[in-house]
Design a protein around this motif. Structure first.
Motif, PDB file in Angstrom:
ATOM      1  N   ARG A  17       0.827  -1.207   0.000  1.00 34.40           N
ATOM      2  CA  ARG A  17       0.000   0.000   0.000  1.00 34.40           C
ATOM      3  C   ARG A  17       0.861   1.256   0.000  1.00 34.40           C
ATOM      4  NH1 ARG A  17      -4.010  -2.755   4.364  1.00 34.40           N
ATOM      5  NH2 ARG A  17      -5.500  -3.638   2.886  1.00 34.40           N
ATOM      6  N   HIS A  39      -9.447  -2.026   4.519  1.00 34.68           N
ATOM      7  CA  HIS A  39      -8.668  -0.890   4.041  1.00 34.68           C
ATOM      8  C   HIS A  39      -9.132  -0.510   2.638  1.00 34.68           C
ATOM      9  CE1 HIS A  39      -5.206   1.590   2.970  1.00 34.68           C
ATOM     10  NE2 HIS A  39      -4.893   1.600   4.251  1.00 34.68           N
ATOM     11  N   PRO A  40      -9.222   0.790   2.333  1.00 35.27           N
ATOM     12  CA  PRO A  40      -9.736   1.187   1.020  1.00 35.27           C
ATOM     13  C   PRO A  40      -8.829   0.817  -0.152  1.00 35.27           C
ATOM     14  CG  PRO A  40      -8.961   3.096   2.267  1.00 35.27           C
ATOM     15  CD  PRO A  40      -8.977   1.941   3.214  1.00 35.27           C
TER      16      PRO A  40
END
Length: 307
Positions: A17, A39-40
């Motif tokens: 990420r 989590h996006p």
């Protein structure tokens, strides 16, 4: 830069990420898909059993990465102590597969403070290794395989921590476990005689990115946080951050609980971090600073006082 991140656990997901957020490309690889942790950002994933002959070479051919981050294998020290052969295969066996196929690509191997026996107050890159548990022996064996590769850097990290949801279907890192247990009304028991230099997972991800992208890297680097403290003191600081009384944390000897297999001191310091061009700009955060950031992001003031 395109990176293949082998291992899709807590650290692997954070590294992928971080790379994506910095405009790089990152693909996770592991035997099972990454956890759906809410989590996006969900990095792309390819299946990989790195212990299967030819599997890592096939993943390289599919992903075509410029660099590889190796953060795989069993990391529960207690489990490894009960399953030493599986731990050795998961780390050293996988390292041999990587060494055979990686070619001249940059490799960042995330290793551990458990390669030391814990008798020294802190260990630097020049300290002699002497693991005292199965996890440390497996990681050291993997280091020895990978250290001969021209594009490899061995990144030894202290105890990594950060935010994880309470319903994560695996063991939680120490910080997250303390927060959720304290907020649920439990008392936390932690050793007063097991010392560490905790490092925030975001800082590990930043260091990994720097090492994966830099034209020149050190062959070995230690990354620990700036604080040396016992787990009991750390837990007490977390309780204070939640607005809870210190009596909610009970200090015990290391030998009495689940940390008996950990070295008495897993503290790392570095002779390289502040001076090497690849890492000189890195500033690992203090436990106090990181605790405030994490609680501000994930726990409301009202929820803290209600714990």
């Amino acid at each position: 830069m395109r990176a293949l991140v082998v291992g899709s656990g807590f650290v692997g997901r954070a590294v992928a990420r971080h790379l994506l957020a910095r405009g790089e490309e990152a693909v996770l690889a592991s035997r099972t898909p990454p956890l759906a942790d809410g989590h996006p950002v969900a990095p792309p994933w390819v299946p990989l059993d790195i212990t299967r002959p030819g599997a890592f070479a096939a993943a390289l051919a599919e992903v075509r990465p410029d660099s590889v981050v190796l953060v795989h294998g069993p990391s529960d020290v207690t489990w490894c102590e009960s399953h030493p052969e599986e731990a050795m295969a998961g780390h050293a066996g996988a390292a041999r597969a990587v060494a055979e196929a990686i070619g001249g690509r940059r490799l960042v191997f995330v290793s551990t403070d458990n390669v030391f026996d814990g008798t020294a107050t802190t260990c630097t890159e020049s300290s002699p290794t002497r693991p005292a548990n199965a996890y440390g022996r497996a990681k050291l064996a993997a280091e020895q395989v990978l250290s001969a590769l021209p594009g490899a850097v061995l990144l030894r990290v202290s105890l990594i921590y950060g935010w994880e949801a309470a319903d994560t279907p695996k063991w939680l890192n120490f910080f997250a476990s303390c927060v959720h247990r304290l907020r649920s009304g439990e008392t936390v028991t932690a050793p007063y005689d097991q010392w560490t230099t905790p490092v925030l997972v975001d800082d590990v991800a930043e260091a990994t990115h720097a090492l994966a992208a830099a034209p020149e890297v050190p062959p070995l680097l230690h990354l620990g946080g700036p604080d040396r403290l016992s787990r009991a003191d750390w837990a007490a600081g977390i309780a204070a951050g939640l607005g809870l009384p210190p009596g909610r944390v009970v200090a015990e000897p290391r030998a009495a609980g689940r940390y008996a297999n950990r070295p008495a001191s897993t503290c790392l310091s570095s002779e390289v971090l502040a001076t090497h061009p690849a890492t000189a700009a890195l500033r690992p955060r203090t436990v106090r600073e990181a605790t405030r950031l994490l609680l501000d992001a994930h726990v409301t003031p009202k929820a803290r006082s209600a714990g």
